[in-house]
Design an enzyme around this catalytic site. Sequence first.
Site, short mmCIF file in Angstrom:
data_model
loop_
_atom_site.label_atom_id
_atom_site.label_comp_id
_atom_site.label_asym_id
_atom_site.label_seq_id
_atom_site.Cartn_x
_atom_site.Cartn_y
_atom_site.Cartn_z
N ASP A 67 0.81 -1.21 0.00
CA ASP A 67 0.00 0.00 0.00
C ASP A 67 0.85 1.27 0.00
O ASP A 67 2.07 1.21 0.19
CB ASP A 67 -0.96 0.00 1.21
CG ASP A 67 -0.31 -0.50 2.49
OD1 ASP A 67 0.92 -0.47 2.58
OD2 ASP A 67 -1.05 -0.91 3.40
N ASN A 136 -7.79 -2.82 14.05
CA ASN A 136 -9.19 -3.12 13.68
C ASN A 136 -9.27 -4.33 12.75
O ASN A 136 -10.32 -4.60 12.19
CB ASN A 136 -9.83 -1.89 13.03
CG ASN A 136 -9.09 -1.47 11.76
OD1 ASN A 136 -8.16 -2.13 11.33
ND2 ASN A 136 -9.53 -0.37 11.16
N HIS A 138 -7.43 -4.75 10.01
CA HIS A 138 -7.11 -4.51 8.59
C HIS A 138 -5.82 -5.23 8.19
O HIS A 138 -4.92 -5.44 8.99
CB HIS A 138 -7.10 -3.02 8.24
CG HIS A 138 -5.95 -2.21 8.75
ND1 HIS A 138 -6.07 -0.90 9.13
CD2 HIS A 138 -4.64 -2.52 8.91
CE1 HIS A 138 -4.88 -0.44 9.49
NE2 HIS A 138 -4.01 -1.40 9.37
C1 F6R Z 1 1.42 -1.51 6.23
C2 F6R Z 1 0.07 -2.03 6.28
C3 F6R Z 1 -0.74 -2.06 7.52
C4 F6R Z 1 0.06 -2.43 8.78
C5 F6R Z 1 -0.84 -2.44 10.00
C6 F6R Z 1 -0.08 -2.74 11.27
O1 F6R Z 1 1.94 -1.59 4.91
O2 F6R Z 1 -0.42 -2.42 5.27
O3 F6R Z 1 -1.80 -2.98 7.35
O4 F6R Z 1 0.64 -3.69 8.59
O5 F6R Z 1 -1.47 -1.21 10.13
O6 F6R Z 1 0.79 -1.67 11.51
P1 F6R Z 1 1.90 -1.73 12.66
O7 F6R Z 1 2.86 -2.78 12.25
O8 F6R Z 1 2.49 -0.35 12.66
O9 F6R Z 1 1.17 -2.07 13.92
#
Ligand code: F6R
Length: 242
Positions: A67, A136, A138
């Site tokens: 992303d 959440n 995602h």
């Molecule tokens: C990053 C991404 C997000 C993160 C997620 C967890 O490229 O796609 O889905 O993997 O928000 O983020 P952290 O690792 O900062 O807790």
Amino acid sequence: MRIYRVPDYSALSRKAADILAAQILMKPDCVLGLATGSTPVGTYRNLAEKYKSGDLDFSHVRSVNLDEYRGIAGDNANSYYYFMNENLFHHVNIHLSNTNIPDGTNPDTDGECIRYESVIRSLGGIDLQLLGLGHNGHIGFNEPADHFPVRTHCVDLADSTIEANKRFFASADEVPRQAYTMGIGTIMKARKVLLLVSGEGKADILRKSLCGPVTPAVPASVLQLHSDVIVIADEAAMAAME
Ligand code: F6R
């Protein structure tokens, strides 16, 4: 699904780097799907060390990132392009021309989504997709919804995601409101998925993702339907699994 329960973040990072390294050793020109965020930072550091010690060669590796924020350029310190350069690409011998990230500056939103999907297709698909887990549920920026978005698309970020990501910006107001992300279908087509989860703040959502119903309200729950998923979670993240 194989779940590795490890003591802490540093063990998680070593094991994740070992699995990525194994993928590169088995297929030197593999296509790695890469993630940003806090979770993979230690993994990237371990990969850079393996490269420096001569144990790993990235010269044939291709990569596609999950992303990118919409509306900020690659030289912006908060872009995922910048993150990847800082945390991995500049520390190993990957050719930057073999790395791919959605172009956050493309004013043609639909065109960018189509272009990115065709880049992934032209590489022959993703061999190993690295994922972090949002609070959440995602994955990529596929936020909780009433359906699973299939392909790369542009999303409005959930308030909770803006809140979680504001730590990288001067204030929440500066967090872009939209992002490009691979779709759930794009991720599910990866031949192997490696999900990294660290910290007690992720314990509830990890349990819902792995043990709850498969639902777009918890996007990561779709991974229960993938035939080759490895999860590495530390003790704190596993706390709700008993
Ligand atoms: C990053 C991404 C997000 C993160 C997620 C967890 O490229 O796609 O889905 O993997 O928000 O983020 P952290 O690792 O900062 O807790």
